[in-house]
Design a protein around this motif. Sequence first.
Motif, PDB file in Angstrom:
ATOM      1  N   THR A  45       0.849  -1.186   0.000  1.00 22.09           N
ATOM      2  CA  THR A  45       0.000   0.000   0.000  1.00 22.09           C
ATOM      3  C   THR A  45       0.884   1.235   0.000  1.00 22.09           C
ATOM      4  O   THR A  45       1.808   1.339   0.810  1.00 22.09           O
ATOM      5  CB  THR A  45      -0.931   0.037   1.224  1.00 22.09           C
ATOM      6  OG1 THR A  45      -1.706  -1.162   1.274  1.00 22.09           O
ATOM      7  CG2 THR A  45      -1.871   1.240   1.150  1.00 22.09           C
ATOM      8  N   TYR A  47       1.002   5.337   0.419  1.00 21.22           N
ATOM      9  CA  TYR A  47       0.282   6.464   0.997  1.00 21.22           C
ATOM     10  C   TYR A  47       0.947   7.769   0.566  1.00 21.22           C
ATOM     11  O   TYR A  47       2.186   7.854   0.497  1.00 21.22           O
ATOM     12  CB  TYR A  47       0.302   6.387   2.526  1.00 21.22           C
ATOM     13  CG  TYR A  47      -0.428   5.193   3.088  1.00 21.22           C
ATOM     14  CD1 TYR A  47      -1.774   5.277   3.438  1.00 21.22           C
ATOM     15  CD2 TYR A  47       0.236   3.990   3.284  1.00 21.22           C
ATOM     16  CE1 TYR A  47      -2.441   4.179   3.969  1.00 21.22           C
ATOM     17  CE2 TYR A  47      -0.427   2.889   3.805  1.00 21.22           C
ATOM     18  CZ  TYR A  47      -1.762   2.995   4.141  1.00 21.22           C
ATOM     19  OH  TYR A  47      -2.419   1.900   4.654  1.00 21.22           O
ATOM     20  N   ASP A  48       0.122   8.800   0.303  1.00 22.81           N
ATOM     21  CA  ASP A  48       0.689  10.098  -0.032  1.00 22.81           C
ATOM     22  C   ASP A  48       1.102  10.829   1.244  1.00 22.81           C
ATOM     23  O   ASP A  48       0.980  10.298   2.356  1.00 22.81           O
ATOM     24  CB  ASP A  48      -0.283  10.924  -0.881  1.00 22.81           C
ATOM     25  CG  ASP A  48      -1.557  11.330  -0.134  1.00 22.81           C
ATOM     26  OD1 ASP A  48      -1.601  11.198   1.108  1.00 22.81           O
ATOM     27  OD2 ASP A  48      -2.506  11.761  -0.810  1.00 22.81           O
ATOM     28  N   SER A  51      -1.188  10.898   4.180  1.00 19.80           N
ATOM     29  CA  SER A  51      -1.556   9.582   4.717  1.00 19.80           C
ATOM     30  C   SER A  51      -2.787   8.987   4.054  1.00 19.80           C
ATOM     31  O   SER A  51      -3.478   8.153   4.636  1.00 19.80           O
ATOM     32  CB  SER A  51      -1.772   9.660   6.242  1.00 19.80           C
ATOM     33  OG  SER A  51      -0.591  10.087   6.889  1.00 19.80           O
ATOM     34  N   ARG A  52      -3.072   9.396   2.827  1.00 22.79           N
ATOM     35  CA  ARG A  52      -4.165   8.806   2.062  1.00 22.79           C
ATOM     36  C   ARG A  52      -3.626   7.679   1.187  1.00 22.79           C
ATOM     37  O   ARG A  52      -2.608   7.846   0.509  1.00 22.79           O
ATOM     38  CB  ARG A  52      -4.839   9.858   1.183  1.00 22.79           C
ATOM     39  CG  ARG A  52      -5.557  10.954   1.957  1.00 22.79           C
ATOM     40  CD  ARG A  52      -6.133  12.000   1.033  1.00 22.79           C
ATOM     41  NE  ARG A  52      -5.068  12.638   0.249  1.00 22.79           N
ATOM     42  CZ  ARG A  52      -5.278  13.683  -0.554  1.00 22.79           C
ATOM     43  NH1 ARG A  52      -6.489  14.183  -0.701  1.00 22.79           N
ATOM     44  NH2 ARG A  52      -4.257  14.211  -1.223  1.00 22.79           N
ATOM     45  N   ALA A  53      -4.296   6.529   1.198  1.00 22.67           N
ATOM     46  CA  ALA A  53      -3.877   5.412   0.362  1.00 22.67           C
ATOM     47  C   ALA A  53      -4.168   5.745  -1.098  1.00 22.67           C
ATOM     48  O   ALA A  53      -5.313   6.037  -1.458  1.00 22.67           O
ATOM     49  CB  ALA A  53      -4.604   4.139   0.764  1.00 22.67           C
ATOM     50  N   GLU A  56      -2.822   0.333  -4.144  1.00 21.19           N
ATOM     51  CA  GLU A  56      -2.664  -0.975  -3.516  1.00 21.19           C
ATOM     52  C   GLU A  56      -2.314  -1.980  -4.600  1.00 21.19           C
ATOM     53  O   GLU A  56      -2.868  -1.937  -5.697  1.00 21.19           O
ATOM     54  CB  GLU A  56      -3.956  -1.389  -2.797  1.00 21.19           C
ATOM     55  CG  GLU A  56      -4.294  -0.498  -1.606  1.00 21.19           C
ATOM     56  CD  GLU A  56      -5.529  -0.969  -0.872  1.00 21.19           C
ATOM     57  OE1 GLU A  56      -6.163  -1.938  -1.347  1.00 21.19           O
ATOM     58  OE2 GLU A  56      -5.856  -0.369   0.167  1.00 21.19           O
ATOM     59  N   GLN A 174       6.004  10.391   0.624  1.00 23.57           N
ATOM     60  CA  GLN A 174       5.153   9.211   0.493  1.00 23.57           C
ATOM     61  C   GLN A 174       5.676   8.079   1.368  1.00 23.57           C
ATOM     62  O   GLN A 174       6.879   7.969   1.608  1.00 23.57           O
ATOM     63  CB  GLN A 174       5.096   8.750  -0.961  1.00 23.57           C
ATOM     64  CG  GLN A 174       4.423   9.742  -1.905  1.00 23.57           C
ATOM     65  CD  GLN A 174       4.367   9.227  -3.330  1.00 23.57           C
ATOM     66  OE1 GLN A 174       5.234   8.480  -3.766  1.00 23.57           O
ATOM     67  NE2 GLN A 174       3.333   9.618  -4.051  1.00 23.57           N
ATOM     68  N   THR A 176       5.444   3.817   1.956  1.00 24.95           N
ATOM     69  CA  THR A 176       5.074   2.532   1.388  1.00 24.95           C
ATOM     70  C   THR A 176       5.115   1.471   2.484  1.00 24.95           C
ATOM     71  O   THR A 176       6.094   1.361   3.210  1.00 24.95           O
ATOM     72  CB  THR A 176       6.036   2.122   0.254  1.00 24.95           C
ATOM     73  OG1 THR A 176       6.056   3.154  -0.734  1.00 24.95           O
ATOM     74  CG2 THR A 176       5.595   0.817  -0.378  1.00 24.95           C
TER      75      THR A 176
END
Length: 207
Positions: A45, A47-48, A51-53, A56, A174, A176
């Motif tokens: 996953t 994330y930016d 903290s938004r996914a 995936e 970001q 990961t």
Amino acid sequence: MVRLNCSIFFFLLSLIPVLTEAAAINSLKTFIQETRTVRAKFSQTLYDKNSRAIQESTGTMQFERPEKFRWAYEEPYEQLIVGNGTQVWFYDHDLNQVTIRQFSIAIGSSPAALLAGSSTIEDNFELVELGMQNEMEWLEATPKSKESAFEFIQMGFSPEGALKIMALRDNFGQTTLLSFSELDKNPTLPPDLFKFIPPDNADVITE
């Protein structure tokens, strides 16, 4: 469509469960000394910085020390990354595009060097024990090179000694996260896994 950043792969290459007898740093060193090949499934996953996914993915990986690997993304897009110690091929199935990079330049002081390189860990990374958190023993690896694409890598080991969670923060903010399943330690892997011939009519870029 979110495409894989090639530099993120070198973080992914380092995410391999290990056995531990003591602290996390000793576990990492033991893995490098005792593990020659690995085969596993993974989930990832991305994330930016907020903290938004944003992505995936799942796939499989094979790894042979020193400096050979095959990382295959299966969902949601087919992508393949193969290294043989001399070159690294990044293949995007949908775009039918292959990017070729010299291995020594591509691996650099990336997380791949932590496990796949021929030098010792401390040559490229500062290792620090982070202690017990959420029932796992953690360590942090910080690249010594100022040109690295990563700020740090954190590794969390289960009480049984398997590395269950990895967290990487890159220079774009970001993060990961990866987890592994069906790990097979020291399997016999066919040499053809670490060879790659670009498909017909593929767009080939050499860097």
